[in-house]
Design an enzyme around this catalytic site. Structure first.
Site, PDB file in Angstrom:
ATOM      1  N   GLU A 106       0.846  -1.200   0.000  1.00  0.00           N
ATOM      2  CA  GLU A 106       0.000   0.000   0.000  1.00  0.00           C
ATOM      3  C   GLU A 106       0.876   1.243   0.000  1.00  0.00           C
ATOM      4  O   GLU A 106       1.925   1.282   0.648  1.00  0.00           O
ATOM      5  CB  GLU A 106      -0.909  -0.013   1.227  1.00  0.00           C
ATOM      6  N   GLU A 110      -2.774  10.553   3.003  1.00  0.00           N
ATOM      7  CA  GLU A 110      -3.946  10.780   3.844  1.00  0.00           C
ATOM      8  C   GLU A 110      -3.903  12.212   4.365  1.00  0.00           C
ATOM      9  O   GLU A 110      -2.928  12.610   5.003  1.00  0.00           O
ATOM     10  CB  GLU A 110      -3.994   9.792   5.009  1.00  0.00           C
TER      11      GLU A 110
END
Length: 293
Positions: A106, A110
């Site tokens: 991943e 964010e």
């Protein structure tokens, strides 16, 4: 005199070429439906200008998100995003790549909302083989709610580069010789979402989402995907080594990019797992090699 001018011109051309050669190709902006599909809460996605711009809406019932139609091994991926304005505490606006199994890989952007007047925090992270805990946090040098800004990932066999408006803010190198896992054989989809995370997102969960301000709205456009598409089961890219991002100039940052990364590191970094000796008394191996990135 003429020969001196010729030499000077050649030097300037050479410097300009070297400064440009490692910059990712200019993204190609396309409508939402070219590369993406809604993932959940379809009614919380609003479309504008023929799908060239969308809004994600978050209320007390649900957030929403979308993902690429295909999965990719390596490439260049970017999104133009305008963050939730005003009091956005507790919200997370995300742009990430992820594979689909327990030991997943991943790559995360964010954006952590905050109270009105307080700056957004951009948190990045890299998971390899299901293990993350590689958080870095920075303040941005602009207000991300006032206009669109481009957030990009360049991912090849040698490095992952996180970019904001084409400025490198983080590099994760392939250091397999140190035993550090690197994402290279799990195809990833690109995911974008807006959701509530007031248990941790703002001041460690101390600031809760003010639902009287809902709906919270993040705006997206661009939808650029330039990657090697692979089936979910494929562990290699059929054109591996032949794409523009595989070429020599993209195996490392150039000198100009290193200076920009250093500028971000010195001026805007507020947390780096590589310098957290309480959390990591023994530095992770990638930090011992590259503590500045």
């Amino acid at each position: 005199m003429a020969s001196s001018l010729l030499i000077l011109c050649l030097v300037l051309v050479s410097l300009a070429s070297s400064a440009l050669c490692a910059a990712p190709r200019r993204p190609v902006d396309v409508p939402f439906g070219r590369n993406y599909i809604p993932t959940w809460a379809f009614d919380h996605i609003k479309y504008f200008n023929g799908g060239s711009e969308i809004q994600l809406h978050l209320d007390k019932y649900t957030g929403t998100g979308f993902q690429t139609k295909g999965s990719y091994l390596f490439g260049h991926f970017s999104m133009n995003i305008k963050m939730v304005p005003g009091d956005s505490a507790g919200t997370v606006t995300a742009f990430c790549l992820s594979s689909q199994n327990a030991e997943h890989d991943e790559i995360d952007f964010e954006f952590l909302g905050n109270r009105t007047g307080q700056p957004y925090i951009l948190q990045t992270n890299v998971f390899t083989g299901g293990k993350g805990d590689r958080e870095q946090r920075i303040y941005l040098w602009f207000d991300p709610t006032k206009a669109y800004h481009r957030y990009s990932v360049l991912w090849n066999m040698y490095q992952i580069v996180f970019l904001v408006d084409n400025i490198p803010i983080r590099v994760f190198k392939n250091l397999k010789e140190l035993g550090v896992k690197f994402p290279f054989n799990q195809p990833m989809k690109v995911y974008n979402s807006l959701w509530n995370a007031d248990d941790w997102a703002t001041r460690g969960g101390l600031e809760k989402t003010d639902w009287s301000k809902a709906p919270f709205v993040a705006e997206y456009k661009g939808f650029h995907v330039d990657g090697c598409e692979a089936s979910v089961n494929s562990r290699f890219c059929a054109t591996q080594g032949k794409r523009w991002w595989d070429q020599t100039e993209f195996r490392d940052l150039d000198s100009f990019q290193w200076r920009r990364l250093k500028w971000v590191r010195q001026k805007f970094t507020i947390y780096n797992y590589c310098t957290d000796r309480t959390r990591y008394p023994q530095l992770p191996p990638e930090c011992r090699r590259n503590r500045d990135i």
